[in-house]
Design an enzyme around this catalytic site. Structure first.
Site, short mmCIF file in Angstrom:
data_model
loop_
_atom_site.label_atom_id
_atom_site.label_comp_id
_atom_site.label_asym_id
_atom_site.label_seq_id
_atom_site.Cartn_x
_atom_site.Cartn_y
_atom_site.Cartn_z
N SER A 19 -26.61 14.97 -19.24
CA SER A 19 -27.40 15.94 -20.02
C SER A 19 -26.63 16.39 -21.25
O SER A 19 -26.63 17.57 -21.60
CB SER A 19 -27.73 17.15 -19.15
N GLY A 20 -25.97 15.44 -21.90
CA GLY A 20 -25.25 15.75 -23.14
C GLY A 20 -26.20 15.68 -24.33
O GLY A 20 -27.42 15.85 -24.20
N PHE A 73 -23.96 17.92 -15.36
CA PHE A 73 -22.61 18.19 -14.88
C PHE A 73 -22.38 19.69 -15.09
O PHE A 73 -22.41 20.17 -16.22
CB PHE A 73 -21.61 17.35 -15.68
N GLN A 129 -16.84 7.96 -28.24
CA GLN A 129 -16.77 6.73 -27.43
C GLN A 129 -15.90 5.67 -28.10
O GLN A 129 -15.50 4.70 -27.47
CB GLN A 129 -18.19 6.17 -27.22
N LYS A 188 -19.83 -1.24 -32.12
CA LYS A 188 -20.05 -0.55 -33.41
C LYS A 188 -19.26 0.75 -33.48
O LYS A 188 -18.96 1.25 -34.57
CB LYS A 188 -21.54 -0.33 -33.66
N ARG A 237 -20.77 10.43 -34.93
CA ARG A 237 -19.64 11.32 -34.63
C ARG A 237 -18.31 10.61 -34.77
O ARG A 237 -17.31 11.20 -35.21
CB ARG A 237 -19.79 11.88 -33.20
N ASN A 238 -18.28 9.31 -34.39
CA ASN A 238 -17.03 8.56 -34.54
C ASN A 238 -16.62 8.47 -36.01
O ASN A 238 -15.47 8.68 -36.36
CB ASN A 238 -17.18 7.15 -33.95
N LYS A 265 -18.30 13.98 -26.63
CA LYS A 265 -17.21 13.02 -26.45
C LYS A 265 -17.36 11.83 -27.40
O LYS A 265 -18.45 11.27 -27.53
CB LYS A 265 -17.21 12.46 -25.01
N GLY A 294 -28.18 12.45 -23.72
CA GLY A 294 -28.85 12.58 -22.43
C GLY A 294 -30.04 13.52 -22.52
O GLY A 294 -31.14 13.23 -22.04
N1 LIG Z 1 -25.17 11.58 -29.16
C1 LIG Z 1 -25.73 10.53 -29.78
O1 LIG Z 1 -26.16 10.63 -30.96
C2 LIG Z 1 -25.88 9.23 -29.06
C3 LIG Z 1 -26.89 8.36 -29.48
C4 LIG Z 1 -27.04 7.14 -28.82
C5 LIG Z 1 -26.22 6.83 -27.74
N2 LIG Z 1 -25.27 7.70 -27.36
C6 LIG Z 1 -24.46 7.33 -26.18
O2 LIG Z 1 -24.94 8.06 -25.07
C7 LIG Z 1 -23.90 8.29 -24.12
C8 LIG Z 1 -23.90 9.75 -23.75
O3 LIG Z 1 -23.55 10.52 -24.88
P1 LIG Z 1 -23.96 12.03 -25.09
O4 LIG Z 1 -24.04 12.23 -26.57
O5 LIG Z 1 -25.15 12.39 -24.28
O6 LIG Z 1 -22.71 12.82 -24.47
P2 LIG Z 1 -21.88 13.98 -25.14
O7 LIG Z 1 -20.99 13.43 -26.20
O8 LIG Z 1 -22.79 15.08 -25.53
O9 LIG Z 1 -20.90 14.43 -23.96
C9 LIG Z 1 -21.09 15.54 -23.20
C10 LIG Z 1 -21.58 15.16 -21.83
O10 LIG Z 1 -20.47 14.83 -20.99
C11 LIG Z 1 -20.67 15.45 -19.74
N3 LIG Z 1 -19.43 15.60 -19.02
C12 LIG Z 1 -18.33 16.29 -19.38
N4 LIG Z 1 -17.41 16.20 -18.38
C13 LIG Z 1 -17.96 15.42 -17.41
C14 LIG Z 1 -17.51 14.95 -16.15
N5 LIG Z 1 -16.28 15.24 -15.71
N6 LIG Z 1 -18.33 14.17 -15.42
C15 LIG Z 1 -19.54 13.84 -15.89
N7 LIG Z 1 -20.05 14.27 -17.06
C16 LIG Z 1 -19.24 15.05 -17.81
C17 LIG Z 1 -21.28 16.77 -20.12
O11 LIG Z 1 -21.88 17.37 -19.00
C18 LIG Z 1 -22.28 16.34 -21.15
O12 LIG Z 1 -23.45 15.88 -20.50
C19 LIG Z 1 -22.61 7.80 -24.81
O13 LIG Z 1 -22.28 6.53 -24.33
C20 LIG Z 1 -22.99 7.70 -26.28
O14 LIG Z 1 -22.28 6.69 -26.98
C21 LIG Z 1 -25.08 8.90 -27.97
O1 LIG Z 2 -22.24 9.82 -32.85
P1 LIG Z 2 -21.74 8.48 -32.35
O2 LIG Z 2 -20.66 7.92 -33.22
O3 LIG Z 2 -21.41 8.52 -30.89
O4 LIG Z 2 -22.98 7.50 -32.54
C1 LIG Z 2 -24.22 7.94 -32.10
C2 LIG Z 2 -25.16 6.80 -31.86
O5 LIG Z 2 -24.57 5.81 -31.07
C3 LIG Z 2 -25.72 6.23 -33.14
O6 LIG Z 2 -26.69 5.26 -32.82
#
Ligand SMILES: NC(=O)c1ccc[n+]([C@@H]2O[C@H](COP(=O)([O-])OP(=O)(O)OC[C@H]3O[C@@H](n4cnc5c(N)ncnc54)[C@H](O)[C@@H]3O)[C@@H](O)[C@H]2O)c1
Ligand SMILES: O=P(O)(O)OC[C@H](O)CO
Length: 412
Positions: free
Chosen positions: A15-16, A46, A360, A265, A331-332, A358, A19
């Site tokens: 649920s980040g 979490f 990645q 990427k 974000r990266n 976080k 999520g």
């Molecule tokens: N944010 C974006 O724009 C985006 C877009 C596409 C894909 N993604 C991908 O989606 C995936 C999830 O990213 P996000 O942006 O939702 O996460 P995020 O960067 O918001 O990270 C926070 C999440 O980590 C969880 N967390 C922290 N400690 C934890 C623990 N010990 N155990 C389990 N969970 C824990 C938190 O509860 C929260 O849900 C990543 O692989 C990311 O690359 C992100």
């Molecule tokens: O913010 P980043 O760098 O984790 O990238 C977010 C998404 O993966 C973009 O598609």
């Protein structure tokens, strides 16, 4: 088509920032497709204590002090830590109990930072339905014992269920604001569930490593068929679950290409952030993107040649489009840029400026470096290798152009 009497129950694991965004999309679609999906979408949060933003409306309902994240989501329908300011649908319900979240679900959507997946799967194992199907929205790869594993593969291996992948040019704050974008689902499940369920023998095994060049991992998982009372899980159902007017879904068979595009990427986006931080301009960034896409293609061609379709990297949202978005606004990218501007390690930016989100790219760069090093192929991937050297402080960002020059004599 035969009539089905049961509906799919979808659970979101994570649920980040992304999520919660995917949770919103899935909840909107569940409400619109009541014959296919249970309306309530449960999202595992979490659990943590989170501060309540300085907003009288939120303070009135939550109080001023720290509150549990799941309580906040269910009370004000907002993820006040990871997606503040966004109204989530009422039918998206947070649950801090992981086993309870998955126990009745037939579709599991994995969406959490990759570093937490393995541990989370260990906690799910045994509590999920054996015929559940998974989809990984996670961007990254795992390296252990010299083998690279996609997160869709890790789900298959650990839970013994089929898992596909979703990835694209999808920066969460833009998606949640419903700005038009595209995404790619890689789905290659064998047509087993509904074609031959009349008892005739069939091979319903999926080779976990069928996407790779070499067979160095345990090979088969045996899929449990989904009971016929449920609508078939196939690519059209997944499209219905994820597609919104602002979120266009294209389904391809290339799971490995989709997963690799999303993972690799993030390394390239770090390099783009470094060069922007140095104010080297758009030509340099374009060079980074060009070299990066070639390394993505080469990575897929070398280790996943049986299934990677190189067009995924060039034609799909999960490839070039995600690279462009990530190298301009991810974000990266932004964190690498800030680390150069401030002259501090990128982890410090992650810690101090991302509000708990976080990166990645750092762990993916390390994992890929470990793998390339073991394979003796670092010289074929100068960009991936250079990003690793910079984040480990073995090289300075100033050295990046010379590390990428083709003439080895020019590298000193
Ligand atoms: N944010 C974006 O724009 C985006 C877009 C596409 C894909 N993604 C991908 O989606 C995936 C999830 O990213 P996000 O942006 O939702 O996460 P995020 O960067 O918001 O990270 C926070 C999440 O980590 C969880 N967390 C922290 N400690 C934890 C623990 N010990 N155990 C389990 N969970 C824990 C938190 O509860 C929260 O849900 C990543 O692989 C990311 O690359 C992100
Ligand atoms: O913010 P980043 O760098 O984790 O990238 C977010 C998404 O993966 C973009 O598609």
């Amino acid at each position: 088509m035969s009539k089905t009497s049961l509906k799919h129950k979808v659970a979101i694991i994570g649920s980040g920032n992304w999520g919660s965004t995917i949770g919103k999309i899935v909840a909107e679609n569940a409400k619109e497709h009541k014959k296919l999906f249970e309306t309530t979408i449960v999202m595992w949060a979490f659990e943590e204590d989170v501060d309540v933003p300085n907003d009288p409306g939120l303070w009135e309902k939550l109080g001023a002090g720290p509150v549990k994240l799941s309580h906040a989501i269910n009370t004000v329908h907002q993820n006040i830590k990871y997606l503040p300011g966004v109204r989530l649908p009422d039918n998206l319900v947070a649950n801090s109990n992981l086993q309870d979240t998955v126990k009745d679900a037939t579709i599991l959507v994995f969406n959490l930072p990759h570093q937490f997946l393995s541990m989370t799967l260990s906690q799910i194992n045994g509590y999920h339905r054996p015929y559940a199907r998974g989809i990984s929205c996670i961007k990254g790869v795992d390296v252990a014992d010299g083998t690279v594993t996609l997160y869709s593969e890790m789900v298959m291996e650990k839970l013994q269920i089929y898992c596909c992948a979703l990835s694209g040019a999808n920066i969460a704050p833009e998606v949640v604001a419903e700005k038009f974008c595209e995404t790619t689902i890689g789905y290659d499940s064998p047509p087993m569930d509904y074609k031959e369920r009349d008892g005739s023998p069939r091979d319903n095994r999926v080779k976990v490593d069928e996407q790779r060049q070499s067979n160095s991992k345990p090979t088969h998982i045996k899929l449990s068929p989904i009971p016929k009372e449920y609508p078939p899980v196939e690519s059209s159902l997944l499209k219905t679950l994820f597609e919104r007017p602002y979120f266009q879904v294209h389904v391809v068979r290339d799971v490995a290409g989709v997963a690799l595009g999303g993972a690799l990427k993030n390394i390239i986006a770090l390099a783009a952030g470094f060069v922007t931080g140095k104010k080297w301009g758009e030509n340099t960034k374009a060079a980074i993107v060009r070299i990066g896409v070639l390394e993505m293609v080469e990575f897929g061609r070398t280790w996943f040649s049986k299934s990677v379709d190189e067009r995924t990297f060039t034609e799909e949202s999960a490839g070039m489009a995600d690279l462009i978005a990530s190298c301009n606004a991810g974000r990266n990218y932004r964190s690498a840029l800030r680390s150069v501007e401030k002259g501090v390690p990128i982890e410090e930016i992650e810690e101090t400026e991302l509000g708990g989100q976080k990166l990645q790219g750092i762990s993916t760069a390390r994992a890929v470096h470990e793998f390339l090093s073991k394979e003796g192929k670092l010289d074929k991937f100068p960009l991936f290798a250079s990003v690793y050297e910079i984040i480990e402080n073995h090289q300075s960002v100033e050295k990046l152009p010379s590390l990428l020059r083709k003439d080895p004599k020019a590298q000193n």
